[in-house]
Design an enzyme around this catalytic site. Structure first.
Site, PDB file in Angstrom:
ATOM      1  N   ASN A   1      47.042  91.205 -23.187  1.00  0.00           N
ATOM      2  CA  ASN A   1      47.699  91.243 -24.495  1.00  0.00           C
ATOM      3  C   ASN A   1      47.088  92.370 -25.307  1.00  0.00           C
ATOM      4  O   ASN A   1      45.904  92.325 -25.632  1.00  0.00           O
ATOM      5  CB  ASN A   1      47.504  89.918 -25.228  1.00  0.00           C
TER       6      ASN A   1
ATOM      7  N   GLY B   1      34.819  83.740 -28.903  1.00  0.00           N
ATOM      8  CA  GLY B   1      33.407  83.477 -28.616  1.00  0.00           C
ATOM      9  C   GLY B   1      33.132  83.028 -27.199  1.00  0.00           C
ATOM     10  O   GLY B   1      34.031  82.658 -26.442  1.00  0.00           O
ATOM     11  N   GLU B   2      31.855  83.099 -26.836  1.00  0.00           N
ATOM     12  CA  GLU B   2      31.396  82.686 -25.513  1.00  0.00           C
ATOM     13  C   GLU B   2      30.706  81.326 -25.670  1.00  0.00           C
ATOM     14  O   GLU B   2      29.581  81.248 -26.182  1.00  0.00           O
ATOM     15  CB  GLU B   2      30.446  83.752 -24.955  1.00  0.00           C
TER      16      GLU B   2
ATOM     17  N   CYS C   1      33.575  92.328 -24.089  1.00  0.00           N
ATOM     18  CA  CYS C   1      34.432  92.741 -22.972  1.00  0.00           C
ATOM     19  C   CYS C   1      35.401  93.816 -23.465  1.00  0.00           C
ATOM     20  O   CYS C   1      35.861  93.780 -24.606  1.00  0.00           O
ATOM     21  CB  CYS C   1      35.205  91.557 -22.430  1.00  0.00           C
TER      22      CYS C   1
ATOM     23  N   SER D   1      35.805  77.882 -20.756  1.00  0.00           N
ATOM     24  CA  SER D   1      35.948  79.194 -20.116  1.00  0.00           C
ATOM     25  C   SER D   1      34.715  80.044 -20.432  1.00  0.00           C
ATOM     26  O   SER D   1      34.292  80.129 -21.583  1.00  0.00           O
ATOM     27  CB  SER D   1      37.211  79.881 -20.648  1.00  0.00           C
TER      28      SER D   1
ATOM     29  N   CYS E   1      46.152  85.044 -25.755  1.00  0.00           N
ATOM     30  CA  CYS E   1      44.765  85.235 -25.311  1.00  0.00           C
ATOM     31  C   CYS E   1      44.229  86.584 -25.743  1.00  0.00           C
ATOM     32  O   CYS E   1      44.878  87.597 -25.548  1.00  0.00           O
ATOM     33  CB  CYS E   1      44.673  85.265 -23.790  1.00  0.00           C
TER      34      CYS E   1
ATOM     35  N   CYS F   1      31.952  87.784 -30.950  1.00  0.00           N
ATOM     36  CA  CYS F   1      31.346  87.539 -29.638  1.00  0.00           C
ATOM     37  C   CYS F   1      30.494  88.738 -29.256  1.00  0.00           C
ATOM     38  O   CYS F   1      30.887  89.886 -29.455  1.00  0.00           O
ATOM     39  CB  CYS F   1      32.425  87.322 -28.584  1.00  0.00           C
TER      40      CYS F   1
ATOM     41  N   CYS G   1      43.570  75.314 -28.137  1.00  0.00           N
ATOM     42  CA  CYS G   1      42.603  76.340 -27.739  1.00  0.00           C
ATOM     43  C   CYS G   1      41.663  76.565 -28.915  1.00  0.00           C
ATOM     44  O   CYS G   1      42.103  76.915 -30.007  1.00  0.00           O
ATOM     45  CB  CYS G   1      43.378  77.618 -27.393  1.00  0.00           C
TER      46      CYS G   1
ATOM     47  N   SER H   1      35.815  83.780 -16.149  1.00  0.00           N
ATOM     48  CA  SER H   1      36.541  85.039 -16.373  1.00  0.00           C
ATOM     49  C   SER H   1      36.019  86.087 -15.403  1.00  0.00           C
ATOM     50  O   SER H   1      34.952  86.657 -15.611  1.00  0.00           O
ATOM     51  CB  SER H   1      36.319  85.488 -17.819  1.00  0.00           C
TER      52      SER H   1
ATOM     53  N   CYS I   1      38.978  92.787 -25.007  1.00  0.00           N
ATOM     54  CA  CYS I   1      39.058  91.602 -25.875  1.00  0.00           C
ATOM     55  C   CYS I   1      38.839  91.981 -27.338  1.00  0.00           C
ATOM     56  O   CYS I   1      37.826  92.598 -27.685  1.00  0.00           O
ATOM     57  CB  CYS I   1      38.010  90.583 -25.442  1.00  0.00           C
TER      58      CYS I   1
ATOM     59  N   GLU J   1      39.893  81.219 -35.321  1.00  0.00           N
ATOM     60  CA  GLU J   1      41.256  80.776 -35.067  1.00  0.00           C
ATOM     61  C   GLU J   1      41.310  79.700 -33.992  1.00  0.00           C
ATOM     62  O   GLU J   1      40.508  79.697 -33.066  1.00  0.00           O
ATOM     63  CB  GLU J   1      42.107  81.977 -34.644  1.00  0.00           C
TER      64      GLU J   1
HETATM   65  N1  SAH Z   1      34.338  83.945 -23.831  1.00  0.00           N
HETATM   66  C1  SAH Z   1      35.009  83.136 -22.899  1.00  0.00           C
HETATM   67  C2  SAH Z   1      36.142  82.327 -23.511  1.00  0.00           C
HETATM   68  C3  SAH Z   1      36.997  83.025 -24.523  1.00  0.00           C
HETATM   69  S1  SAH Z   1      38.035  84.304 -23.917  1.00  0.00           S
HETATM   70  C4  SAH Z   1      35.505  83.956 -21.729  1.00  0.00           C
HETATM   71  O1  SAH Z   1      35.457  85.176 -21.796  1.00  0.00           O
HETATM   72  O2  SAH Z   1      35.896  83.353 -20.734  1.00  0.00           O
HETATM   73  C5  SAH Z   1      39.297  83.377 -23.060  1.00  0.00           C
HETATM   74  C6  SAH Z   1      40.066  84.188 -22.021  1.00  0.00           C
HETATM   75  O3  SAH Z   1      40.893  85.180 -22.641  1.00  0.00           O
HETATM   76  C7  SAH Z   1      39.151  84.916 -21.068  1.00  0.00           C
HETATM   77  O4  SAH Z   1      39.547  84.766 -19.728  1.00  0.00           O
HETATM   78  C8  SAH Z   1      39.339  86.334 -21.507  1.00  0.00           C
HETATM   79  O5  SAH Z   1      39.018  87.217 -20.487  1.00  0.00           O
HETATM   80  C9  SAH Z   1      40.783  86.375 -21.905  1.00  0.00           C
HETATM   81  N2  SAH Z   1      41.124  87.536 -22.719  1.00  0.00           N
HETATM   82  C10 SAH Z   1      40.340  88.174 -23.602  1.00  0.00           C
HETATM   83  N3  SAH Z   1      41.006  89.217 -24.157  1.00  0.00           N
HETATM   84  C11 SAH Z   1      42.231  89.235 -23.603  1.00  0.00           C
HETATM   85  C12 SAH Z   1      43.385  90.051 -23.803  1.00  0.00           C
HETATM   86  N4  SAH Z   1      43.394  91.045 -24.689  1.00  0.00           N
HETATM   87  N5  SAH Z   1      44.478  89.772 -23.077  1.00  0.00           N
HETATM   88  C13 SAH Z   1      44.484  88.734 -22.212  1.00  0.00           C
HETATM   89  N6  SAH Z   1      43.443  87.922 -22.001  1.00  0.00           N
HETATM   90  C14 SAH Z   1      42.309  88.167 -22.688  1.00  0.00           C
HETATM   91 FE1  SF4 Z   2      33.563  87.313 -25.603  1.00  0.00          FE
HETATM   92 FE2  SF4 Z   2      35.242  86.095 -23.879  1.00  0.00          FE
HETATM   93 FE3  SF4 Z   2      36.084  88.110 -25.476  1.00  0.00          FE
HETATM   94 FE4  SF4 Z   2      34.428  88.635 -23.457  1.00  0.00          FE
HETATM   95  S1  SF4 Z   2      36.550  87.833 -23.299  1.00  0.00           S
HETATM   96  S2  SF4 Z   2      34.253  89.438 -25.557  1.00  0.00           S
HETATM   97  S3  SF4 Z   2      33.155  86.819 -23.475  1.00  0.00           S
HETATM   98  S4  SF4 Z   2      35.383  86.119 -26.133  1.00  0.00           S
END
Ligand code: SAH
Ligand code: SF4
Length: 372
Positions: A301, A170-171, A117, A202, A344, A113, A106, A224, A120, A93
């Protein structure tokens, strides 16, 4: 017969090499770049200032293939989300967020990924594969086409997409080479021509790759963080067990030597009862004492089965107050596009679930409207 090369996989240097292989001068590569990434043209026949002989070579040996658009949703607040097919049942997406002064796209860098986390939904899907260059830059290519960038003022120097953030699925630093090539296209004056300050990568903290990015292509960096100590960060961002906070913060300081901005942005997702107390905020202030930084607090979220909740608004405000009182610029991210699951961490690319996705949104723009 060799498979045609997908020109969206090549940056400026790659196109020069392709031209050389086919007996063409380097300026042809520049022309091609402009057709592909400024006119968003995919049809060689339309590239009228290229010699006929070159167009014939292109038709024989090359193609322009961006991922196909499966769905296109528009939120009540103008946020727009595209679901793109990257094959083998995978979808990714990208989200466009219009604001008064800028338009931010974005984009995703991986299908799924591996970092996993806890908060996420992309992480919850597991890792499927790295995206190719054409799949990464193809998101920008599609979005520009869909938003009518060519017809509506790009020629006058106005950019509909003025900023790009690598904050989708993704990372990015675990798909380093392809991300780097895509970044080079974003910055190339003959392609998207964005400044390094307007492209933000990010990362969850892949320390060695942060150093490489600083050397190779230092765009703006967001890290992050999400926790003020290793015990909690180990739980929330499993990568912390490999690259703990002291290493991560040292890498941030090193990055600042190259960075286009003189601060690192720390992202911090606000999780009810987990990382959001005043004591956590105070611990955070002490942790980042030596790193010039700004904080972006992200209201969590929710997604199905996350078993987590977003911190109440008052607690987010109190948390921000502690950081602000310590002199740290702190903003709280506005949630955009949550009616279309474009916020996000909600990007899931639920391709197997396409019918449900399609039924859920009443505001789907027919794909044919954007695919022309
Ligand atoms: N993998 C990278 C970039 C993609 S995630 C990273 O982790 O930085 C982009 C951002 O969205 C990150 O800061 C992540 O922590 C945040 N994010 C992930 N899941 C989320 C959620 N459910 N609610 C709010 N932010 C979230
Ligand atoms: Fe991957 Fe970023 Fe989601 Fe963590 S927050 S699982 S690094 S996409």
């Amino acid at each position: 017969m060799n498979r045609p090369v997908n020109l969206l996989d090549l940056d400026g240097a790659g196109l020069i090499a392709w031209c050389a292989e086919h007996g063409e001068k380097p300026f042809r590569a520049r022309q091609l770049l402009r057709w592909l990434h400024r006119a968003y043209e995919g049809d060689f026949a339309a590239m009228t200032d290229l010699a006929k002989s070159l167009r014939a070579k292109l038709a024989e040996h090359a193609e322009v293939r961006a991922p196909a658009v499966l769905a296109d949703h528009v939120s009540e607040d103008g946020t727009r989300k595209w679901l793109l097919d990257v094959g083998a049942g995978n979808a990714i997406e990208s989200v466009f967020i219009p604001e008064t002064q800028r338009g931010t796209l974005c984009i995703s860098t991986q299908a799924g990924c591996a970092v996993n986390c806890r908060f996420c939904s992309t992480g919850k899907q597991g890792f499927s594969r790295n995206l190719g260059v054409a799949e990464i830059i193809g998101q920008l290519w599609w979005a520009n086409r869909a938003l009518g960038a060519v017809q509506s003022g790009e020629e006058r120097g106005e950019r509909i997409i003025s900023n790009v953030v690598l904050m989708g699925m993704g990372e990015p630093l675990l798909n380093y080479e392809n991300t780097l090539t895509a970044l080079r296209l974003m910055l190339d004056d003959n392609a998207y021509g964005l400044s390094r300050r307007r492209v933000t990568l990010s990362t969850s903290g892949v320390v060695p790759m942060m150093d490489r990015l600083g050397e190779d292509c230092p765009v703006a960096l967001a890290v992050s963080l999400h926790a003020p100590n290793d015990a909690l960060r180990d739980e929330l961002v499993p990568l912390n067990r490999k690259y703990p906070l002291n290493q991560l913060l040292a890498a941030c300081t090193r990055y600042l030597v190259h960075a286009p901005r003189d601060f690192i942005t720390f992202e911090y997702v606000m999780l009810d009862g987990i990382n959001d107390s005043a004591a956590h905020a105070a611990e955070l202030v002490a942790l980042v004492r030596d790193v010039p930084c700004k904080f972006n607090l992200i209201p969590f979220n929710p997604f199905p089965d996350s078993h987590l909740a977003c911190s109440p608004r008052e607690r987010i405000r109190a948390f921000a107050e502690v950081l602000l009182a310590a002199g740290i610029v702190t903003t709280t991210r506005k949630t955009r596009g949550d009616d279309i699951d474009a916020a996000c961490g909600q990007l899931a690319g639920e391709v197997q679930d396409r019918t449900r996705l399609a039924q859920r949104s009443q505001r789907i723009v027919p794909i044919t409207e954007v695919a022309q």
